[in-house]
Design a protein around this motif. Structure first.
Motif, PDB file in Angstrom:
ATOM      1  N   ASN A 177      34.750  74.343  31.661  1.00  0.00           N
ATOM      2  CA  ASN A 177      33.952  73.745  32.720  1.00  0.00           C
ATOM      3  C   ASN A 177      34.428  74.210  34.089  1.00  0.00           C
ATOM      4  OD1 ASN A 177      31.988  72.197  33.875  1.00  0.00           O
ATOM      5  ND2 ASN A 177      33.058  70.252  33.634  1.00  0.00           N
ATOM      6  N   PHE A 178      35.761  74.325  34.245  1.00  0.00           N
ATOM      7  CA  PHE A 178      36.357  74.831  35.479  1.00  0.00           C
ATOM      8  C   PHE A 178      37.268  75.997  35.112  1.00  0.00           C
ATOM      9  CE2 PHE A 178      35.538  70.302  36.156  1.00  0.00           C
ATOM     10  CZ  PHE A 178      34.728  70.356  37.290  1.00  0.00           C
ATOM     11  N   PRO A 179      36.737  77.226  35.099  1.00  0.00           N
ATOM     12  CA  PRO A 179      37.518  78.385  34.620  1.00  0.00           C
ATOM     13  C   PRO A 179      38.826  78.584  35.369  1.00  0.00           C
ATOM     14  CG  PRO A 179      35.199  78.948  34.855  1.00  0.00           C
ATOM     15  CD  PRO A 179      35.367  77.592  35.459  1.00  0.00           C
ATOM     16  N   SER A 233      35.275  79.483  27.018  1.00  0.00           N
ATOM     17  CA  SER A 233      34.312  78.794  27.875  1.00  0.00           C
ATOM     18  C   SER A 233      34.923  77.490  28.370  1.00  0.00           C
ATOM     19  CB  SER A 233      33.020  78.526  27.091  1.00  0.00           C
ATOM     20  OG  SER A 233      32.081  77.850  27.876  1.00  0.00           O
ATOM     21  N   SER A 243      32.546  80.485  32.693  1.00  0.00           N
ATOM     22  CA  SER A 243      32.094  79.132  33.015  1.00  0.00           C
ATOM     23  C   SER A 243      31.138  78.642  31.939  1.00  0.00           C
ATOM     24  CB  SER A 243      31.404  79.114  34.376  1.00  0.00           C
ATOM     25  OG  SER A 243      30.824  77.841  34.626  1.00  0.00           O
ATOM     26  N   LYS A 270      29.003  76.478  32.430  1.00  0.00           N
ATOM     27  CA  LYS A 270      27.750  76.106  33.087  1.00  0.00           C
ATOM     28  C   LYS A 270      26.738  77.257  33.100  1.00  0.00           C
ATOM     29  CE  LYS A 270      30.234  72.894  36.098  1.00  0.00           C
ATOM     30  NZ  LYS A 270      30.582  72.533  37.504  1.00  0.00           N
ATOM     31  N   LYS A 271      27.175  78.461  32.757  1.00  0.00           N
ATOM     32  CA  LYS A 271      26.272  79.605  32.773  1.00  0.00           C
ATOM     33  C   LYS A 271      25.404  79.623  31.527  1.00  0.00           C
ATOM     34  CE  LYS A 271      29.081  82.666  35.651  1.00  0.00           C
ATOM     35  NZ  LYS A 271      29.745  83.992  35.740  1.00  0.00           N
ATOM     36  N   SER A 279      41.598  76.512  33.851  1.00  0.00           N
ATOM     37  CA  SER A 279      41.619  76.529  32.399  1.00  0.00           C
ATOM     38  C   SER A 279      43.055  76.492  31.881  1.00  0.00           C
ATOM     39  CB  SER A 279      40.908  77.781  31.876  1.00  0.00           C
ATOM     40  OG  SER A 279      41.053  77.889  30.472  1.00  0.00           O
TER      41      SER A 279
END
Length: 336
Positions: A78-80, A76, A130, A132-133, A83
């Motif tokens: 924040n910006f896949p 996981s 992500s 954020k999901k 990464s």
């Protein structure tokens, strides 16, 4: 000199308590990682300092080697797309596969990678998602009112031939909404799945929830001038606490976990306390009959272990404490 306590004061099962004694958590359980107390078909949370990604990846690979079932490693971020996980995987690639590029993808990928296009024999798949999901929320495309987005995707993978038995969720894990998270975790455990969540700093209260079978807190073995290759694991289970030293071997490219030898003293100390032995007698009995410690046990070390295990007992005060009366300073102005 400290005299050895009479044999009649020591319970019979405490004379040789270290040979065939096991930790309470190991009774009637199968462990993926006995040293770290990670049970099969259980929930484990790992937090703290150090290179948790490397340790979580090694635990997942250990599951593959032990043939406990297929592994799904979810990273996981924040910006896949940006990464650092693909670069980590390239460093972990076997030398003969070092030329295979590892790139970000929105689809599941096998590990180790291959160029043949045929799925490898290893049951290890990974995906960068992500943070954020809200994967714990209900998925609107299913008829069930209690199926979360994560569970729905696991069901789709199972229908496609990838039924995962071990789930690793590592990185910047989003625990919101927490009520849905706890409900999803309980359903996954009831379905027989092993779940390991690895994140440095979870929200307050997550690690103290009763859903966890094991909570592992990693910290560096000393505060200053200490790298990520030597850690100390504080392991909390449903029956108590223990310690474990975690070290990374460069030449072997693997992590070595060594349980604290003092954990073997927990049940013998409990039995000797129940038999009425005092601290001096317990220390003498252990030093006389167990040579596995790095140095002889002392009464102060025994007291510290009792506090750690929750064995310390305090006598209730016969007389309640009263606040000390505040004396009033008498000055010259008081007589005027």
């Amino acid at each position: 000199m400290m005299s050895e306590p009479p044999t009649c004061l020591i319970p019979q099962n405490a004379l040789t308590p270290f040979d065939c004694w096991s930790l309470p958590d190991e009774e009637n359980k199968i462990f993926l990682h006995p040293e770290l107390n990670i049970p099969v078909e259980g929930l484990t949370l790992m937090t703290g300092e150090g290179d948790l990604t490397a340790l979580a990846f090694d635990i997942a690979w250990r599951c593959v080697n032990l043939n406990f079932g297929k592994v799904l490693y979810l990273r996981s971020d924040n910006f896949p797309e940006h990464s650092s996980f693909p670069a980590f995987l390239e460093r972990r690639s076997p030398r003969f596969q070092g030329t295979i590029p590892i790139q970000f993808s929105t689809e599941l990928q096998y590990w180790p990678p291959n160029l043949s296009g045929i799925p490898p024999l290893q049951n290890f798949m990974w995906l960068i998602m992500s943070s954020k999901k809200f994967i714990w929320k209900r998925w609107p495309y299913v008829t069930s009112k209690i199926t979360s987005c994560l569970e729905a995707n696991l069901d789709l993978c199972a229908k496609g031939g990838n039924k995962f038995a071990f789930l690793v969720l590592e990185g910047q894990v989003n625990f919101e909404p927490q009520s849905d998270f706890y409900a999803t975790m309980n359903r996954l455990k009831n379905n027989g799945m092993t779940v390991l969540i690895v994140t440095p700093k979870p929200p307050r209260g997550i690690s103290r929830n009763a859903i966890w079978d094991t909570v592992i807190t990693m910290k560096k073995w000393r505060a200053h001038h200490c790298g990520n290759h030597r850690l100390v694991a504080d392991i909390r289970t449903r029956t108590g606490k223990r310690n474990c030293q975690v070290r990374y071997q460069e030449y072997g490219n693997l992590w070595i976990c060594v349980p604290d030898k003092r954990d073997l003293l927990r049940e013998p100390v409990r039995e000797m306390m129940a038999a009425g032995l005092n601290a001096k007698q317990i220390v003498a009995a252990i030093n006389a009959r167990y040579q596995g410690l790095n140095k002889p046990l002392t009464e102060s070390a025994l007291a510290a272990m009792k506090r750690f295990w929750g064995f310390r007992t305090y006598r209730p005060e016969k007389k309640s404490r009263t606040k000390r009366a505040v004396q009033r300073n008498v000055g010259v102005s008081d007589f005027r």
